[in-house]
Scaffold this motif. Structure first.
Motif, PDB file in Angstrom:
ATOM      1  N   GLY A 198      33.841  33.342  43.445  1.00 57.59           N
ATOM      2  CA  GLY A 198      32.567  33.372  44.166  1.00 57.59           C
ATOM      3  C   GLY A 198      32.641  34.237  45.415  1.00 57.59           C
ATOM      4  N   GLY A 199      33.721  34.129  46.153  1.00 54.46           N
ATOM      5  CA  GLY A 199      33.893  34.949  47.346  1.00 54.46           C
ATOM      6  C   GLY A 199      33.988  36.432  47.010  1.00 54.46           C
ATOM      7  N   TYR A 200      34.690  36.748  45.937  1.00 52.79           N
ATOM      8  CA  TYR A 200      34.801  38.144  45.524  1.00 52.79           C
ATOM      9  C   TYR A 200      33.427  38.699  45.136  1.00 52.79           C
ATOM     10  CZ  TYR A 200      35.776  42.236  42.713  1.00 52.79           C
ATOM     11  OH  TYR A 200      35.765  43.506  42.202  1.00 52.79           O
ATOM     12  N   LEU A 201      32.673  37.954  44.344  1.00 50.37           N
ATOM     13  CA  LEU A 201      31.341  38.410  43.937  1.00 50.37           C
ATOM     14  C   LEU A 201      30.423  38.554  45.137  1.00 50.37           C
ATOM     15  CD1 LEU A 201      30.831  36.357  40.658  1.00 50.37           C
ATOM     16  CD2 LEU A 201      31.329  38.795  40.881  1.00 50.37           C
ATOM     17  N   TRP A 202      30.472  37.624  46.079  1.00 48.68           N
ATOM     18  CA  TRP A 202      29.624  37.705  47.265  1.00 48.68           C
ATOM     19  C   TRP A 202      29.994  38.927  48.094  1.00 48.68           C
ATOM     20  CZ3 TRP A 202      30.792  37.188  52.546  1.00 48.68           C
ATOM     21  CH2 TRP A 202      29.680  37.123  53.380  1.00 48.68           C
ATOM     22  N   GLN A 203      31.282  39.182  48.271  1.00 49.24           N
ATOM     23  CA  GLN A 203      31.742  40.313  49.071  1.00 49.24           C
ATOM     24  C   GLN A 203      31.403  41.637  48.400  1.00 49.24           C
ATOM     25  OE1 GLN A 203      32.939  39.993  52.039  1.00 49.24           O
ATOM     26  NE2 GLN A 203      33.426  42.124  52.428  1.00 49.24           N
ATOM     27  N   SER A 204      31.493  41.703  47.079  1.00 52.92           N
ATOM     28  CA  SER A 204      31.211  42.965  46.393  1.00 52.92           C
ATOM     29  C   SER A 204      29.730  43.308  46.428  1.00 52.92           C
ATOM     30  CB  SER A 204      31.706  42.901  44.951  1.00 52.92           C
ATOM     31  OG  SER A 204      30.947  41.949  44.213  1.00 52.92           O
ATOM     32  N   ARG A 205      28.858  42.364  46.639  1.00 52.96           N
ATOM     33  CA  ARG A 205      27.418  42.638  46.721  1.00 52.96           C
ATOM     34  C   ARG A 205      26.981  43.003  48.126  1.00 52.96           C
ATOM     35  NH1 ARG A 205      24.224  38.996  42.446  1.00 52.96           N
ATOM     36  NH2 ARG A 205      25.779  39.115  40.820  1.00 52.96           N
ATOM     37  N   GLN A 206      27.823  42.753  49.123  1.00 51.28           N
ATOM     38  CA  GLN A 206      27.483  43.096  50.497  1.00 51.28           C
ATOM     39  C   GLN A 206      27.639  44.585  50.692  1.00 51.28           C
ATOM     40  OE1 GLN A 206      26.316  40.892  52.757  1.00 51.28           O
ATOM     41  NE2 GLN A 206      26.386  39.406  51.108  1.00 51.28           N
ATOM     42  N   PRO A 207      26.739  45.226  51.470  1.00 49.17           N
ATOM     43  CA  PRO A 207      26.907  46.658  51.716  1.00 49.17           C
ATOM     44  C   PRO A 207      28.142  46.896  52.563  1.00 49.17           C
ATOM     45  CG  PRO A 207      25.094  45.794  53.026  1.00 49.17           C
ATOM     46  CD  PRO A 207      25.561  44.688  52.119  1.00 49.17           C
ATOM     47  N   ALA A 248      45.103  19.969  38.759  1.00 54.84           N
ATOM     48  CA  ALA A 248      44.282  20.825  37.903  1.00 54.84           C
ATOM     49  C   ALA A 248      42.898  21.035  38.519  1.00 54.84           C
ATOM     50  CB  ALA A 248      44.162  20.216  36.509  1.00 54.84           C
ATOM     51  N   VAL A 249      42.307  19.976  39.065  1.00 54.10           N
ATOM     52  CA  VAL A 249      40.996  20.090  39.702  1.00 54.10           C
ATOM     53  C   VAL A 249      41.082  21.008  40.926  1.00 54.10           C
ATOM     54  CG1 VAL A 249      39.249  18.797  40.993  1.00 54.10           C
ATOM     55  CG2 VAL A 249      40.110  17.895  38.836  1.00 54.10           C
ATOM     56  N   ALA A 250      42.137  20.896  41.708  1.00 50.10           N
ATOM     57  CA  ALA A 250      42.304  21.730  42.893  1.00 50.10           C
ATOM     58  C   ALA A 250      42.456  23.202  42.510  1.00 50.10           C
ATOM     59  CB  ALA A 250      43.508  21.262  43.705  1.00 50.10           C
ATOM     60  N   VAL A 251      43.217  23.479  41.468  1.00 51.16           N
ATOM     61  CA  VAL A 251      43.407  24.854  41.017  1.00 51.16           C
ATOM     62  C   VAL A 251      42.085  25.436  40.519  1.00 51.16           C
ATOM     63  CG1 VAL A 251      44.498  26.274  39.223  1.00 51.16           C
ATOM     64  CG2 VAL A 251      45.862  24.632  40.510  1.00 51.16           C
ATOM     65  N   VAL A 252      41.337  24.680  39.736  1.00 50.29           N
ATOM     66  CA  VAL A 252      40.047  25.153  39.230  1.00 50.29           C
ATOM     67  C   VAL A 252      39.083  25.399  40.383  1.00 50.29           C
ATOM     68  CG1 VAL A 252      38.026  24.486  37.854  1.00 50.29           C
ATOM     69  CG2 VAL A 252      40.324  24.140  36.942  1.00 50.29           C
ATOM     70  N   LEU A 253      39.067  24.491  41.368  1.00 50.45           N
ATOM     71  CA  LEU A 253      38.184  24.643  42.520  1.00 50.45           C
ATOM     72  C   LEU A 253      38.541  25.886  43.331  1.00 50.45           C
ATOM     73  CD1 LEU A 253      35.908  23.443  44.223  1.00 50.45           C
ATOM     74  CD2 LEU A 253      37.637  22.156  45.473  1.00 50.45           C
ATOM     75  N   LEU A 254      39.824  26.118  43.580  1.00 47.15           N
ATOM     76  CA  LEU A 254      40.249  27.306  44.312  1.00 47.15           C
ATOM     77  C   LEU A 254      39.923  28.590  43.544  1.00 47.15           C
ATOM     78  CD1 LEU A 254      43.680  26.216  45.808  1.00 47.15           C
ATOM     79  CD2 LEU A 254      41.571  26.702  47.044  1.00 47.15           C
ATOM     80  N   LEU A 255      40.096  28.560  42.244  1.00 47.25           N
ATOM     81  CA  LEU A 255      39.775  29.720  41.416  1.00 47.25           C
ATOM     82  C   LEU A 255      38.275  30.020  41.470  1.00 47.25           C
ATOM     83  CD1 LEU A 255      40.910  31.805  39.444  1.00 47.25           C
ATOM     84  CD2 LEU A 255      40.473  30.206  37.597  1.00 47.25           C
TER      85      LEU A 255
END
Length: 166
Positions: A38-47, A26-33
Motif C-alpha cells: 500500500g505504501g509503495y502504491l501510494w508513493q508511486s502515485r504521488q508527483p 503469519a498475521v503480522a507478516v501478512v499485515l506488514l506485506l
C-alpha cells in the motif's frame, strides 16, 4: 493393587497446548506485506518533486540538436586591425516544433547572428567571460525569432561548437 487399577484405567493427559505463535506471526507478516504494498502504491502515485519544489516531468524529454551549417564567418575591426571570427553554432531544444521553426527561419536566424557577431569587440570576446556573454546574447536573439513564429521561446540552449578568432 492400586497399580493394577491404574493400569486398566486410561489416564487422561491434559491436551497439548497448541502454539499460538505461528498464526500470530503469519498475521503480522501478512499485515506488514499489505502495508508495504500500500505504501509503495501510494508513493508511486504521488508527483515526484525536486529540491526546488517544482514537479519534474514523468518522462525525460529527448534533447534535439540543430547545427547551423555552415559556420558563421565575420570580419570586424578593432583598434589595431581587421579581425576574423569563425563560430560554429548548434541549437538545442526539447521541443520538436521549435526545431522545425528554427529550420524554417534559418535565414532570419543567420542574419541576426551575423549582425551580432560582427558588432563584437575583440578585447571583450577574447576571454571566456566575453564568449559566455556573446553566447547568451546569441541565445536571446534566436529565442526572440522562434518566439515570434511559434509563440514560445522553444530553444533551450545555444552552443558554440567552434570558436576561432584571428
Amino acid at each position: 493393587m492400586v497399580d493394577e487399577e491404574r493400569a486398566g484405567e486410561v489416564v487422561d493427559t491434559p491436551p497439548e497446548r497448541k502454539s499460538r505463535k505461528l498464526p500470530l506471526t503469519a498475521v503480522a507478516v501478512v499485515l506488514l506485506l499489505a502495508l508495504g504494498i500500500g505504501g509503495y502504491l501510494w508513493q508511486s502515485r504521488q508527483p515526484a518533486s525536486g529540491g526546488t519544489g517544482e514537479s519534474t516531468p514523468k518522462q525525460a524529454k529527448v534533447e534535439l540538436y540543430l547545427p547551423l551549417d555552415p559556420a558563421f564567418v565575420v570580419n570586424f575591426r578593432d583598434a589595431e586591425s581587421l579581425r576574423y571570427l569563425q563560430v560554429g553554432v548548434t541549437l538545442m531544444s526539447h521541443d520538436p516544433a521549435a526545431i522545425e521553426v528554427a529550420k524554417a527561419a534559418d535565414p532570419v536566424i543567420r542574419d541576426a547572428l551575423v549582425a551580432l557577431f560582427s558588432n563584437q569587440d575583440f578585447a571583450i570576446i577574447s576571454d571566456a567571460a566575453g564568449r559566455q556573454k556573446l553566447q547568451a546574447d546569441a541565445l536571446v536573439a534566436v529565442r526572440r525569432i522562434v518566439k515570434a513564429r511559434l509563440g514560445r521561446p522553444g530553444i533551450d540552449a545555444l552552443y558554440f561548437t567552434s570558436f576561432v578568432m584571428q
